[in-house]
Design a protein around this motif. Sequence first.
Motif, PDB file in Angstrom:
ATOM      1  N   VAL A  61       0.841  -1.197   0.000  1.00  0.00           N
ATOM      2  CA  VAL A  61       0.000   0.000   0.000  1.00  0.00           C
ATOM      3  C   VAL A  61       0.878   1.251   0.000  1.00  0.00           C
ATOM      4  N   SER A  62       1.908   1.254   0.830  1.00  0.00           N
ATOM      5  CA  SER A  62       2.774   2.433   0.894  1.00  0.00           C
ATOM      6  C   SER A  62       3.563   2.613  -0.398  1.00  0.00           C
ATOM      7  N   ALA A  63       3.752   1.530  -1.161  1.00  0.00           N
ATOM      8  CA  ALA A  63       4.446   1.629  -2.441  1.00  0.00           C
ATOM      9  C   ALA A  63       3.473   1.900  -3.592  1.00  0.00           C
ATOM     10  N   GLY A  64       2.181   2.003  -3.278  1.00  0.00           N
ATOM     11  CA  GLY A  64       1.191   2.269  -4.310  1.00  0.00           C
ATOM     12  C   GLY A  64       0.756   1.041  -5.079  1.00  0.00           C
ATOM     13  N   SER A  69      -1.161  -7.627  -3.294  1.00  0.00           N
ATOM     14  CA  SER A  69      -1.114  -8.696  -2.307  1.00  0.00           C
ATOM     15  C   SER A  69      -2.417  -9.493  -2.245  1.00  0.00           C
ATOM     16  N   ARG A  70      -3.479  -9.004  -2.870  1.00  0.00           N
ATOM     17  CA  ARG A  70      -4.749  -9.733  -2.868  1.00  0.00           C
ATOM     18  C   ARG A  70      -4.925 -10.550  -4.145  1.00  0.00           C
ATOM     19  N   GLY A  71      -3.857 -10.696  -4.906  1.00  0.00           N
ATOM     20  CA  GLY A  71      -3.934 -11.514  -6.101  1.00  0.00           C
ATOM     21  C   GLY A  71      -4.372 -10.739  -7.330  1.00  0.00           C
ATOM     22  N   ALA A  74      -1.579  -6.294 -12.100  1.00  0.00           N
ATOM     23  CA  ALA A  74      -1.487  -5.080 -12.887  1.00  0.00           C
ATOM     24  C   ALA A  74      -1.504  -5.451 -14.364  1.00  0.00           C
ATOM     25  N   ALA A  75      -1.786  -4.487 -15.198  1.00  0.00           N
ATOM     26  CA  ALA A  75      -1.775  -4.739 -16.640  1.00  0.00           C
ATOM     27  C   ALA A  75      -0.386  -5.202 -17.036  1.00  0.00           C
TER      28      ALA A  75
END
Length: 102
Positions: A61-64, A69-71, A74-75
């Motif tokens: 989260v802090s890294a955006g 982590s929820r699986g 990203a594209a």
Amino acid sequence: MEEKTFRDAYEVLQRHAETLRNQEEPNIDDLLDIVNESVDAYKVCKQRIDAVEKALEEALVSAGLEGASRGERAAPAPNENGGKGRPVPSRGFDDMDDDTPF
């Protein structure tokens, strides 16, 4: 139970699983001790795994990267040939075989 580390607790689980798998006749006299020790060891392992998952989620989260982590994925980035051709297979946990013995 004296196990304080994940490794110690996991070794207890492995040892008890091996004992139960290899016995030819059930040893009912030791079963209650095995179950109690295994439950305690499981709790230690679960607590450590939960703590790592929470720390990982916070770091992502802090890294955006909060969905990572929820699986959620990203594209995909374009491959070397500008996005043409076959995509690279995923290397995530979903592709792993579950070979846990218990």
